[in-house]
Write a protein that holds these residues in place. Structure first.
Motif, PDB file in Angstrom:
ATOM      1  N   HIS A 105      44.371  37.717 -63.128  1.00  0.00           N
ATOM      2  CA  HIS A 105      44.867  36.494 -62.579  1.00  0.00           C
ATOM      3  C   HIS A 105      43.577  35.582 -61.848  1.00  0.00           C
ATOM      4  O   HIS A 105      43.743  34.534 -62.202  1.00  0.00           O
ATOM      5  CB  HIS A 105      46.010  36.610 -61.321  1.00  0.00           C
ATOM      6  N   LEU A 106      42.645  36.267 -61.511  1.00  0.00           N
ATOM      7  CA  LEU A 106      41.498  35.516 -61.180  1.00  0.00           C
ATOM      8  C   LEU A 106      40.807  34.914 -62.236  1.00  0.00           C
ATOM      9  O   LEU A 106      40.331  33.638 -62.284  1.00  0.00           O
ATOM     10  CB  LEU A 106      40.927  36.497 -60.174  1.00  0.00           C
ATOM     11  N   LEU A 107      40.648  35.565 -63.436  1.00  0.00           N
ATOM     12  CA  LEU A 107      40.178  34.996 -64.630  1.00  0.00           C
ATOM     13  C   LEU A 107      40.795  33.760 -65.082  1.00  0.00           C
ATOM     14  O   LEU A 107      40.290  33.000 -65.601  1.00  0.00           O
ATOM     15  CB  LEU A 107      40.268  36.078 -65.674  1.00  0.00           C
ATOM     16  N   ARG A 108      42.193  33.811 -64.671  1.00  0.00           N
ATOM     17  CA  ARG A 108      42.940  32.602 -65.136  1.00  0.00           C
ATOM     18  C   ARG A 108      43.172  31.465 -63.723  1.00  0.00           C
ATOM     19  O   ARG A 108      43.863  30.519 -64.054  1.00  0.00           O
ATOM     20  CB  ARG A 108      44.425  32.918 -65.579  1.00  0.00           C
TER      21      ARG A 108
ATOM     22  N   THR B  48      31.766  33.116 -60.829  1.00  0.00           N
ATOM     23  CA  THR B  48      30.377  33.162 -61.104  1.00  0.00           C
ATOM     24  C   THR B  48      30.428  34.440 -62.367  1.00  0.00           C
ATOM     25  O   THR B  48      29.752  34.273 -63.294  1.00  0.00           O
ATOM     26  CB  THR B  48      29.177  33.081 -60.618  1.00  0.00           C
ATOM     27  N   ARG B  49      30.931  35.592 -61.884  1.00  0.00           N
ATOM     28  CA  ARG B  49      30.732  36.750 -62.986  1.00  0.00           C
ATOM     29  C   ARG B  49      31.958  37.051 -63.585  1.00  0.00           C
ATOM     30  O   ARG B  49      32.639  38.328 -63.556  1.00  0.00           O
ATOM     31  CB  ARG B  49      30.202  38.024 -61.975  1.00  0.00           C
TER      32      ARG B  49
ATOM     33  N   GLY C  29      32.708  46.392 -58.370  1.00  0.00           N
ATOM     34  CA  GLY C  29      34.017  45.511 -57.652  1.00  0.00           C
ATOM     35  C   GLY C  29      33.617  45.278 -56.030  1.00  0.00           C
ATOM     36  O   GLY C  29      33.692  44.084 -55.829  1.00  0.00           O
ATOM     37  N   VAL C  30      32.953  46.288 -55.519  1.00  0.00           N
ATOM     38  CA  VAL C  30      32.682  45.709 -53.927  1.00  0.00           C
ATOM     39  C   VAL C  30      31.546  44.861 -54.100  1.00  0.00           C
ATOM     40  O   VAL C  30      31.567  43.870 -53.099  1.00  0.00           O
ATOM     41  CB  VAL C  30      32.014  47.176 -53.345  1.00  0.00           C
ATOM     42  N   PHE C  31      30.511  44.865 -54.838  1.00  0.00           N
ATOM     43  CA  PHE C  31      29.513  43.865 -54.900  1.00  0.00           C
ATOM     44  C   PHE C  31      30.039  42.503 -55.385  1.00  0.00           C
ATOM     45  O   PHE C  31      29.824  41.494 -54.420  1.00  0.00           O
ATOM     46  CB  PHE C  31      28.707  44.250 -56.209  1.00  0.00           C
ATOM     47  N   LEU C  32      31.071  42.441 -56.020  1.00  0.00           N
ATOM     48  CA  LEU C  32      31.643  41.215 -56.486  1.00  0.00           C
ATOM     49  C   LEU C  32      32.494  40.519 -55.358  1.00  0.00           C
ATOM     50  O   LEU C  32      32.201  39.484 -54.877  1.00  0.00           O
ATOM     51  CB  LEU C  32      32.807  41.245 -57.646  1.00  0.00           C
ATOM     52  N   VAL C  33      32.879  41.378 -54.744  1.00  0.00           N
ATOM     53  CA  VAL C  33      33.784  41.026 -53.384  1.00  0.00           C
ATOM     54  C   VAL C  33      32.855  40.553 -52.241  1.00  0.00           C
ATOM     55  O   VAL C  33      32.892  39.380 -51.668  1.00  0.00           O
ATOM     56  CB  VAL C  33      34.815  42.193 -52.692  1.00  0.00           C
ATOM     57  N   MET C  34      31.712  41.489 -52.162  1.00  0.00           N
ATOM     58  CA  MET C  34      30.781  40.919 -50.974  1.00  0.00           C
ATOM     59  C   MET C  34      30.109  39.598 -51.381  1.00  0.00           C
ATOM     60  O   MET C  34      29.861  38.900 -50.422  1.00  0.00           O
ATOM     61  CB  MET C  34      29.709  42.073 -50.949  1.00  0.00           C
TER      62      MET C  34
END
Lengths: 464, 343
Positions: free
Chosen positions: A203-206, A358-359, A347-352
């Motif tokens: 969903h985030l991708l969309r 962007t990714r 995933g944690v990296f993306l969250v932080m």
């Protein structure tokens, strides 16, 4: 095919299928309870919609898990009645206790949760989901006590031609169970976390329901990274245990035909796994010693030596499990395990960094990662169960001695075919519903909630 | 009282709990195509949802009584579990399929609006409920009548041996009584049109139930050793059970729904108690030679296991009763087609 093969096939098919649903139930019940608690504590409407969205997916999963669980409870008596006579005294108890302590609890409280939105206070309703989650996990605990008895029989006495319970406490402290339970439960949490992360990523991708799915992803990433690390650590202690308790299983998992000192760890083999058929293999010297015994020098018994040892101990026969199956399921499971740790950290990296926009390519990985825990879970069980060959109860009863005497091969064949067909149909229906609900997404926010989402990422427990 | 007798009673209690609770769930399922009928597809769907919502919060928890009975039999009487489940293989296999079909269908049917989707799962609920009730009756009929079991505790009859007239009648009786029970339950749990519609139906179902039960009773004297076990005067429980079923007719006519429900529930419970009284102290009767029968002694687990299981059961079974009762209390309000169907 003879009755034994058919019975094993049926057990394999129905159990793998049942366990396709169980890990998600284990982890997602907890995550949904957590989400609803966040709703109760924060009062934020987004957590309510989140709870309902994931709850809906949970229920589809739960329903199939429950009905296929009934077959599991009856199958021992139907296909494996001689096994049931032999171990009922000690093996039946954990199953009965599971039904009494856990199955009743989860089934009654899931009904309360589903229908109780208007009947119970917010806090009580969330508490009901916690009870479901506890019930599910207690259920796993007792089933694994039963399975552990098959892997490592304890607390019994051979009396009256059967294994009679002698020490209930020994069942509860079965060392095999205490390495198996944490591994299985954390695998369930990892499965659910990747399920939530994958669907959230979709969903985030969309750019749909961004606030809700960001928060879902956050929760799942934190639970997921801990679970993935725990799966590996617990798996490690399980392997260390199996080297001693079921050395043949470990030798088969390594395709270690000859005893080695110090023992190397096989990363990959191309060609036939029998020693002469090996075309190419990568082995890390001393690594198996490190894995199995936390030291650099050790001796790990090979398959041939173990076979000779078992013939000595239990009489003539084949004690070698299907090496290729054990070798590859083990590798796939462990490989995926490490992949999941890396992904969860990512995933944690993306969250932080709040890098969901962007990714995008990195986010897409999570959609593709949804099946990975399922494959690993299945491989883990195939390795555990087939690696016990030729025993149905390790060292006590061989598989062919456990089968029902009065059930004709035709009946088992017929029921196996029908189960496969019906289960296939259920799987298709469940996946159809999942895809439908996943695509539909959560209920729309009553007002423009997504617009007023926090600009700073809020970690679990940190909001408000 | 010996632990073996206590465990016989526990297992009887679990099966009775299952029949008394899940009986109306099956009944509602069987009635689904009949009471859930309407020319207007939308109204039809609303009716069916209403019916399913009466059992919605409960059926899953009710079904666990059967699973626990199975598990408890495994733990306390492994030979009973082994002989029963391997011997009645195909019948139990069909029962499992029926339970799967019904359980999944209840969860899945409302999750998509397509009429074909719904009618498929509704058919699955109906058939699953009907076949479950029938096979449970057949299985218990065979348990009291006795089946060919050899000296090694193995069932040596085939599948069709189970389909004798007595067992089939027991199956039909179970279906009819459960259907009545379901109708009574719906009238207790709904209001408005649905409640009205059950009234005429209940009367007919009650007559059918009484007739088929009377036939079963006569047949029981002919086909089982009830006379030797309980005597010509079977004692207070069987008679009270019959009286309750008769009294149910009176309360149905008077439209006293709570009482009707209680009477049918007592009727079902006491019929099962009677069955277990005929059985005791055997757990599976051999029709080949009485000495081959499985009993609470030769089929049981060790005293140690029974003791452990007794402690666990005495602690947790009351707890189960408490929270299940609470769940019925939470959902005590009657439903109508105008109720908000939250699920």
């Amino acid at each position: 095919m003879d009755v034994v093969t058919l019975g094993r096939l049926q057990f394999g098919i129905t159990t793998v299928y049942h366990f396709f649903f169980v890990p998600l139930t284990i982890g997602l019940s907890f995550l949904v309870a957590l989400m609803e608690t966040l709703y109760v504590r924060s009062g934020k409407e987004v957590y309510l919609r989140m709870t309902k969205f994931w709850g809906k997916l949970f229920v589809i999963n739960f329903a199939v898990g429950v009905v296929t669980g009934i077959v599991q409870e009856f199958q021992f008596g139907m296909n494996w009645s001689e096994y049931s006579r032999f171990v009922g005294d000690i093996f039946g108890a954990p199953l009965a206790i599971e039904a009494l302590l856990a199955f009743f609890l989860e089934s009654t409280f899931i009904g309360l949760w589903l229908f109780g939105w208007d009947k119970l206070s917010k806090g009580l309703h969330a508490a009901v989901m916690w009870v479901v989650a506890i019930g599910v996990n207690v259920s796993a605990f007792w089933i694994l006590i039963a399975n552990s008895f098959m892997q490592e029989p304890v607390g019994y006495l051979l009396r009256n031609g059967r294994a009679e319970m002698h020490d209930f406490w020994a069942l509860l402290t079965n060392p095999n169970m205490w390495v198996m339970v944490p591994h299985t439960i954390s695998a369930g949490f990892a499965t659910a976390s990747f399920f939530v992360m994958g669907i959230s990523a979709y969903h985030l991708l969309r750019s749909q329901h961004v606030d809700l799915f960001k928060r879902s992803f956050q929760i799942a990433a934190i639970v997921g990274v801990s679970a993935a690390v725990l799966v590996a650590l617990n798996g490690h202690s399980q392997a260390q245990h199996i080297v001693n308790s079921q050395p043949m299983k470990m030798a088969a998992a390594e395709a270690l035909w000859q005893t080695e000192e110090p023992a190397s760890f096989s990363l990959l083999t191309i060609g036939n796994l029998s020693q002469s058929g090996e075309i190419f293999s990568i082995r890390i010297p001393r690594m198996l010693c490190l894995i199995a015994f936390d030291q650099l020098d050790c001796q790990v018994l090979g398959i041939y030596d173990l076979q000779a040892q078992y013939v000595n101990e239990f009489g003539p026969g084949n004690y070698i499990p299907p090496v290729a199956v054990i070798y590859w399921t083990f590798r796939i499971m462990v490989g995926i395990g490490f992949l999941l740790i890396a992904l969860a950290l990512w995933g944690v990296f993306l969250v932080m960094g709040d890098m969901f926009e962007t990714r995008r390519r990195g986010l897409r990985l999570f959609v593709w990662a949804i099946p990975l825990p399922y494959i690993a879970n299945t491989c883990g069980w195939i390795m555990t169960e087939m690696g016990r060959f030729p025993w149905v109860v390790y060292g006590l009863m061989k598989i062919e001695d456990g089968v029902s005497l009065v059930v004709a091969g035709g009946s088992v064949l017929f029921s196996t075919l029908v189960y496969t067909l019906v289960y296939g149909l259920l799987m298709a229906a469940a996946i159809f519903l999942w895809i439908k609900f996943i695509k539909a997404g959560p209920e729309p926010a009553p007002k423009d909630q997504d617009a007023e989402m926090d600009m700073t990422p809020s970690l679990v427990g940190a909001q408000d | 009282m010996s632990l073996n007798t206590l465990w016989f009673i526990f297992i009887a209690v679990l099966y009775i709990g299952f029949f008394v609770l899940e009986g109306f769930d099956f009944g509602v399922g069987i009635l689904l195509p009949f009471l859930g009928r309407d020319n207007d597809p939308q109204k039809m769907d609303a009716k069916r949802r209403l019916m399913l919502n009466t059992i919605g919060p409960h059926w899953d928890g009710n079904e666990v009584w059967l699973l626990t009975a199975g598990g408890a039999t495994f733990a306390a009487f492994p030979h009973w579990y082994a002989t029963f489940f391997s011997g009645f293989y195909l019948a139990l296999f069909l029962l499992l399929l029926a339970l799967i079909a019904r359980g999944v269908a209840i969860e899945f049917r409302s999750k998509d609006e397509a009429p074909r989707w719904r009618s498929f799962w509704d058919g699955s609920i109906f058939l699953g409920s009907l076949v479950s009730a029938l096979l449970l009756g057949v299985a218990f009929g065979n348990l009291v009548r006795g089946v060919p079991i050899d000296a090694k505790m193995q069932y040596v009859g085939g599948f069709f041996n189970l389909l004798n007239p007595y067992a089939l009648l027991a199956g039909v009786a179970t279906v009819v009584v459960f259907t009545l029970y379901g109708a009574v339950f719906i009238s207790l749990k709904t209001d408005g049109e649905m409640r009205e519609k059950t009234h005429a139906l209940k009367g007919k179902l009650w007559i059918a139930s009484v007739l088929v039960l009377a036939a079963l009773l006569v047949f029981t004297y002919n086909q089982t050793d009830i006379l030797a076990r309980l005597g010509a005067d079977p004692g207070v429980i069987p008679i009270a059970g019959m009286a309750a079923m008769l009294a149910a007719g009176y309360f149905i006519r008077k439209r006293m729904e709570g009482w009707s429900f209680a009477m049918v529930a007592i009727g079902i419970a006491f019929a099962l108690v009677t069955m277990f009284m005929i059985l005791y102290p055997r757990v599976m009767i051999s029709s080949l030679d009485p000495s081959y029968s499985l009993t609470i002694t030769n089929a049981s687990s060790s005293p140690y296991t029974l003791r452990v299981m007794t402690i666990v059961t005495l602690i947790f079974l009351p707890l189960v009763l408490v929270y299940q009762a609470w769940s019925y209390w939470v959902f005590r309000k009657r439903l109508t087609t105008e109720s908000r169907m939250v699920y």
